[in-house]
Design an enzyme around this catalytic site. Structure first.
Site, short mmCIF file in Angstrom:
data_model
loop_
_atom_site.label_atom_id
_atom_site.label_comp_id
_atom_site.label_asym_id
_atom_site.label_seq_id
_atom_site.Cartn_x
_atom_site.Cartn_y
_atom_site.Cartn_z
NE ARG A 276 -55.26 38.54 13.82
CZ ARG A 276 -55.43 38.76 12.51
NH1 ARG A 276 -54.71 38.12 11.63
NH2 ARG A 276 -56.32 39.63 12.09
NE ARG A 312 -54.24 36.91 8.01
CZ ARG A 312 -53.20 37.58 8.44
NH1 ARG A 312 -51.99 37.06 8.28
NH2 ARG A 312 -53.32 38.75 9.00
CB CYS A 344 -53.04 32.60 -14.03
SG CYS A 344 -52.72 30.90 -14.45
CD GLU A 345 -55.36 37.17 -9.80
OE1 GLU A 345 -54.99 38.30 -9.42
OE2 GLU A 345 -56.52 36.78 -9.79
N1 LLP Z 1 -65.65 40.10 16.58
C1 LLP Z 1 -66.05 40.65 15.41
C2 LLP Z 1 -67.34 41.29 15.33
C3 LLP Z 1 -65.20 40.58 14.30
O1 LLP Z 1 -65.60 41.12 13.14
C4 LLP Z 1 -63.94 39.93 14.40
C5 LLP Z 1 -63.05 39.85 13.25
C6 LLP Z 1 -63.58 39.38 15.64
C7 LLP Z 1 -64.47 39.48 16.71
C8 LLP Z 1 -62.30 38.63 15.85
O2 LLP Z 1 -61.18 39.40 15.65
P1 LLP Z 1 -59.74 38.79 16.00
O3 LLP Z 1 -59.71 38.45 17.47
O4 LLP Z 1 -59.55 37.58 15.18
O5 LLP Z 1 -58.81 39.86 15.64
N2 LLP Z 1 -59.19 38.40 7.62
C9 LLP Z 1 -58.43 39.30 8.45
C10 LLP Z 1 -59.06 39.53 9.78
C11 LLP Z 1 -60.50 40.01 9.71
C12 LLP Z 1 -61.14 40.17 11.03
C13 LLP Z 1 -62.61 40.31 10.89
N3 LLP Z 1 -63.31 40.42 12.14
C14 LLP Z 1 -57.00 38.74 8.57
O6 LLP Z 1 -56.70 37.72 7.98
O7 LLP Z 1 -56.17 39.37 9.22
#
Ligand code: LLP
Length: 423
Positions: A276, A312, A344-345
């Site tokens: 992110r 999200r 449709c939700e």
């Molecule tokens: N490493 C692993 C093993 C992970 O599972 C993830 C994210 C990351 C790194 C990276 O995390 P970040 O730096 O992006 O926080 N869909 C959700 C976020 C799910 C994160 C899953 N794993 C959202 O939209 O907030």
């Protein structure tokens, strides 16, 4: 900081008016700023420049080939979680020596592909996975470098759906069992334990949980070395948050300095898996207002992007700032509405009870901070073709994924002949 800003009331991405991109490619549309992507990568990397390290972009956040290639050109690797992500990473030209593979449910054919590609490291999440990986490596005449993903039982203080480092989560190996399983791994054929891995959650806005987790890994590393296991890599995962609204996550410089402080005497190569923080604020989703409905209780702004394009808000009640692509005059009336899509939700919304400048049908809105977990989590629900993606670079812009067509929607589907014949 990102390169989306107003010039004379008009939203630009770098030097390109967003409106111009929309005229060519339509809506809904994801637009990314390559200047922002590069800037975020460099800022994140800067504090680690004096120490052995590798940045393995967590590509589930945004896996377009062009974006993977941008980071790879800067020396980055990737964190993958599936055979599909391995395929994409290799297509984008990411060197296998910079790929780490996480995930609780790796299948044997996925392991085989990764073994054949000779990736840097498998982050193994269970004892059973360890056994299977050893068998697959042996069968292919390969040796697998592994880390165990340990679960340090640290509360990341984030949304429960994106917390991963608690005992109650499905991820990793309990820290108390780690030594025993490392010793087993050492004795299994075709496995080479070279790392420790951990990822405690996503969208963290405090340094404390990271520090706590790394301190736990530090103790484990000592134990492993005392037992003759030569750990070379410490993979601390991703998780650093970004400001979507009022959050004040640690600056990458402070995060880096705090981590380095804890690991600088450890003689290891540090691996980070940011997702992110590299891409979140480097992308926006542009949508067009279709209708406005004023109910007795609520106002609704109906736009042409929906939960299938950006899930999200529906899934995590996540906040994304929504602004006009062409700002009204300063005195434009404020208006409180739910900004919703055509699906449709009732859960199909981009914002609820949001105060914005009153939008009108035909106007464009930009949903900000949509670069991470935006397009990659999109779907075809309600048979909606997925969006196009455009990359801006200075005063140029490039289509990096074409909008899906109706034909794309049915690709691979078949009607059995007897059904076709009406039986
Ligand atoms: N490493 C692993 C093993 C992970 O599972 C993830 C994210 C990351 C790194 C990276 O995390 P970040 O730096 O992006 O926080 N869909 C959700 C976020 C799910 C994160 C899953 N794993 C959202 O939209 O907030």
């Amino acid at each position: 900081m990102h390169y989306f800003s107003y010039k004379d009331r008009e939203l630009f991405c770098e030097q390109v008016p967003v409106n111009q991109i929309v005229e060519e490619f339509g809506t809904p549309l994801f637009v990314y700023s390559s200047g922002t992507l590069k800037r975020h990568y460099r800022i994140f990397e800067e504090p680690f420049s004096g120490a052995p390290h590798m940045i393995c972009f967590s590509m589930k956040a945004c896996s377009n080939l062009a974006i993977l290639k941008i980071f790879s050109n800067l020396g980055g690797g990737v964190d993958i979680v599936s055979g599909g992500e391995l395929f994409r990473a290799l297509k984008a030209g990411v060197p296998p020596s910079r790929i780490v593979y996480s995930g609780v449910g790796k299948k044997s054919y996925e392991m085989d592909d990764a073994l054949r590609s000779d990736i840097l490291m498998f982050n193994v999440e269970s004892e059973e996975e360890l056994q299977l990986l050893s068998q697959r490596a042996l069968a292919l005449g390969k040796s697998a470098r592994i880390a165990l993903r340990v679960n340090p039982d640290v509360d990341p203080l984030t949304h429960p759906y994106i917390s991963t480092g608690l005992k109650s989560n499905k991820f990793g190996i309990q820290i108390e069992q780690a030594l025993e399983i490392y010793l087993k791994a050492r004795d299994l054929p075709a496995l080479e334990p070279v790392g420790i891995d951990c990822h405690i959650g996503s969208q963290l806005t405090e340094l404390g949980p990271f520090m706590e987790a790394v301190s736990i890994l530090r103790k484990l590393l000592k134990k492993l070395r005392n037992n003759g296991i030569d750990i070379k890599y410490l993979d601390i995962g991703g998780g650093l948050g970004i400001p979507y609204d009022q959050e004040t996550p640690p600056a990458p410089g402070d995060y880096g300095a705090a981590i380095l402080d804890l690991v600088s005497d450890m003689d290891i190569t540090l691996i980070m898996e940011p997702g992110r923080v590299l891409v979140g604020n480097a992308g926006v989703m542009i949508t067009r207002v279709l209708y406005k409905k004023s109910g007795l209780e609520k106002n609704f702004v109906i736009v042409d992007a929906a939960m299938n394009d950006l899930i999200r808000p529906s899934l995590y009640k996540a906040y994304h700032s929504i602004i006009k692509v062409k700002k009204s005059l300063d005195q434009a009336p404020k208006f409180v509405a739910d900004i919703v899509g055509p699906i449709c939700e009732s859960g199909d919304f981009l914002a609820r009870g949001r105060e914005i400048e009153e939008p009108f049908p035909g106007e464009l809105l930009a949903v900000m901070s949509a670069g991470a977990y935006g397009f990659t989590m999109s779907s075809n629900y309600n048979s909606r073709p997925r969006c196009a993606e455009v990359l801006v670079d200075g005063s140029n812009y490039y289509l990096i994924r074409q909008r899906e067509t109706y034909e794309d929607l049915i690709r691979g589907e078949k009607v059995p002949s007897h059904i076709l014949e009406g039986k």
